[in-house]
Design an enzyme around this catalytic site. Structure first.
Site, PDB file in Angstrom:
ATOM      1  N   GLY A  12      17.960 -36.129 -14.844  1.00 19.69           N
ATOM      2  CA  GLY A  12      17.930 -36.879 -15.931  1.00 19.69           C
ATOM      3  C   GLY A  12      17.343 -38.175 -16.133  1.00 19.69           C
ATOM      4  O   GLY A  12      17.002 -39.296 -17.565  1.00 19.69           O
ATOM      5  N   GLU A  31      23.105 -31.875  -7.097  1.00 18.09           N
ATOM      6  CA  GLU A  31      22.708 -32.461  -8.674  1.00 18.09           C
ATOM      7  C   GLU A  31      23.330 -33.559  -8.323  1.00 18.09           C
ATOM      8  O   GLU A  31      24.590 -33.780  -9.331  1.00 18.09           O
ATOM      9  CB  GLU A  31      22.473 -31.388  -9.823  1.00 18.09           C
ATOM     10  CG  GLU A  31      21.247 -30.638  -9.107  1.00 18.09           C
ATOM     11  CD  GLU A  31      20.999 -30.108 -10.641  1.00 18.09           C
ATOM     12  OE1 GLU A  31      19.037 -30.434 -10.823  1.00 18.09           O
ATOM     13  OE2 GLU A  31      21.462 -29.593 -11.076  1.00 18.09           O
ATOM     14  N   LYS A  62      16.867 -26.311 -19.660  1.00  9.80           N
ATOM     15  CA  LYS A  62      17.908 -26.543 -20.160  1.00  9.80           C
ATOM     16  C   LYS A  62      17.552 -26.008 -21.891  1.00  9.80           C
ATOM     17  O   LYS A  62      17.195 -24.935 -21.700  1.00  9.80           O
ATOM     18  CB  LYS A  62      18.063 -27.457 -20.025  1.00  9.80           C
ATOM     19  CG  LYS A  62      18.279 -28.104 -18.905  1.00  9.80           C
ATOM     20  CD  LYS A  62      18.285 -29.431 -18.475  1.00  9.80           C
ATOM     21  CE  LYS A  62      18.980 -30.174 -17.079  1.00  9.80           C
ATOM     22  NZ  LYS A  62      19.168 -31.550 -17.474  1.00  9.80           N
ATOM     23  N   GLU A  87      26.507 -30.205 -16.770  1.00  8.12           N
ATOM     24  CA  GLU A  87      26.000 -29.703 -18.260  1.00  8.12           C
ATOM     25  C   GLU A  87      27.464 -28.830 -19.097  1.00  8.12           C
ATOM     26  O   GLU A  87      27.690 -29.060 -19.792  1.00  8.12           O
ATOM     27  CB  GLU A  87      25.124 -30.279 -18.764  1.00  8.12           C
ATOM     28  CG  GLU A  87      23.780 -31.329 -18.413  1.00  8.12           C
ATOM     29  CD  GLU A  87      22.588 -31.262 -18.340  1.00  8.12           C
ATOM     30  OE1 GLU A  87      21.569 -31.802 -18.566  1.00  8.12           O
ATOM     31  OE2 GLU A  87      22.460 -29.756 -19.042  1.00  8.12           O
ATOM     32  N   ASN A 117      14.517 -25.955 -14.711  1.00  9.86           N
ATOM     33  CA  ASN A 117      15.911 -25.455 -15.147  1.00  9.86           C
ATOM     34  C   ASN A 117      15.368 -26.011 -17.005  1.00  9.86           C
ATOM     35  O   ASN A 117      15.608 -27.226 -16.850  1.00  9.86           O
ATOM     36  CB  ASN A 117      16.743 -26.111 -14.701  1.00  9.86           C
ATOM     37  CG  ASN A 117      18.008 -25.869 -16.210  1.00  9.86           C
ATOM     38  OD1 ASN A 117      17.884 -25.644 -17.458  1.00  9.86           O
ATOM     39  ND2 ASN A 117      19.172 -26.608 -15.801  1.00  9.86           N
ATOM     40  N   HIS A 175      26.330 -25.986 -13.562  1.00 12.24           N
ATOM     41  CA  HIS A 175      25.551 -26.871 -14.155  1.00 12.24           C
ATOM     42  C   HIS A 175      26.694 -27.850 -14.704  1.00 12.24           C
ATOM     43  O   HIS A 175      27.470 -27.809 -15.474  1.00 12.24           O
ATOM     44  CB  HIS A 175      24.566 -27.073 -14.527  1.00 12.24           C
ATOM     45  CG  HIS A 175      23.310 -28.190 -14.919  1.00 12.24           C
ATOM     46  ND1 HIS A 175      24.054 -29.273 -15.300  1.00 12.24           N
ATOM     47  CD2 HIS A 175      22.149 -27.692 -14.116  1.00 12.24           C
ATOM     48  CE1 HIS A 175      22.384 -29.611 -15.617  1.00 12.24           C
ATOM     49  NE2 HIS A 175      21.598 -29.201 -14.893  1.00 12.24           N
ATOM     50  N   SER A 206      16.140 -35.864 -11.014  1.00 13.09           N
ATOM     51  CA  SER A 206      15.160 -36.532 -10.840  1.00 13.09           C
ATOM     52  C   SER A 206      14.384 -36.430  -9.984  1.00 13.09           C
ATOM     53  O   SER A 206      13.016 -37.292  -9.689  1.00 13.09           O
ATOM     54  CB  SER A 206      15.498 -38.041 -10.959  1.00 13.09           C
ATOM     55  OG  SER A 206      16.075 -38.062 -12.811  1.00 13.09           O
TER      56      SER A 206
END
Length: 253
Positions: A175, A169, A14, A101, A12, A99, A214
């Protein structure tokens, strides 16, 4: 886990990537089969601006291209949004929905995520439905409850191994460089599998469950060996061919 489940190594990007980055994608596409020993499938989900060019850049390979989000409607007065049909028209075959985010930054709830998954199906795309808990929820001991709620609300009853992938996730690991223990990942993926079987019946046994958060070459072998982990959804490490192929190499045997 059925032995017939073929792992999926997905990236991904992003909000990263310009035309100049397509050379990395081409390197991934040409090197993936050798890196993985042909034992896994490959996918990179790119920004909408790159979908058409990404598809063309990997033409002739088995490397799949996907999108990072879609609108629930096929068309209409939705300035700035992109429909699943537009994504499919560019040649992509997957779309990420839900996701963390998107859930956090755009206020998307489980019902919206389910609608987007169905929109992807409508256009012939495979939906990657993301689930995962925040750091506060984990500290409160709510991880399994959150996953159960998100599976129930985000995964439509018509989901199966052909139209759906689920990605776990943990939000706090995305991240940050932080990674759950192998035991944490095993517990979460076992719980997700049991909830999928409960909701979908036999079809739930074959839906791929990816781990994301990660993932990098240094920890991939340990994470990918966990039961009910059927591949990875990779963020930053998918931007570099060496890192992406290094993760794929865990499947080379």
């Amino acid at each position: 886990m059925p032995s017939s489940i073929r792992p999926l190594v997905a990236g991904n990007w992003k909000m990263n990537g310009l035309a100049a980055h397509l050379s990395e994608l081409q390197t991934m596409a040409t090197g993936f089969e050798d890196a993985s020993g042909g034992a896994a499938e490959a996918l990179i989900c790119v920004p909408a601006t790159l979908i058409d060019r990404a598809v063309k850049s990997v033409a002739g390979s088995d490397f799949a291209i996907g999108a990072e989000d879609c609108h629930v409607e096929e068309k209409g007065a939705h300035t700035g949004d992109i429909s699943a049909e537009m994504i499919a028209d560019c040649g992509a075959s997957y779309v990420i929905v839900g996701h963390s985010e998107r859930r956090t930054n755009h206020g998307e709830d489980d019902a919206t995520v389910a609608q987007k998954a169905k929109a992807g199906w409508r256009a012939g795309l495979t939906a990657i439905i993301c689930v995962g808990e925040t750091e506060a929820q984990r500290k409160a001991g709510e991880t399994l409850d959150i996953l159960e709620r998100q599976i129930a609300g985000s995964v439509p009853a018509e989901a199966n191994a052909e139209n759906t992938v689920v990605a776990y996730e943990p939000v706090w690991a995305i991240g940050t460089g932080l990674t759950p223990t192998v035991e944490d990942v095993a517990e979460a993926h076992t719980h997700i599998r049991s909830r999928l079987v409960e909701a979908l019946g036999e079809a739930g046994q074959s839906v791929r469950i990816l781990y994301g958060g990660s993932v990098k070459p240094a920890n991939a072998a340990e994470l990918m060996a966990v039961q009910n982990v059927n591949g990875a959804l990779i963020g930053g490490a998918s931007l570099k061919a060496d890192d992406f192929l290094g993760i794929a190499a865990v499947y080379s045997g």
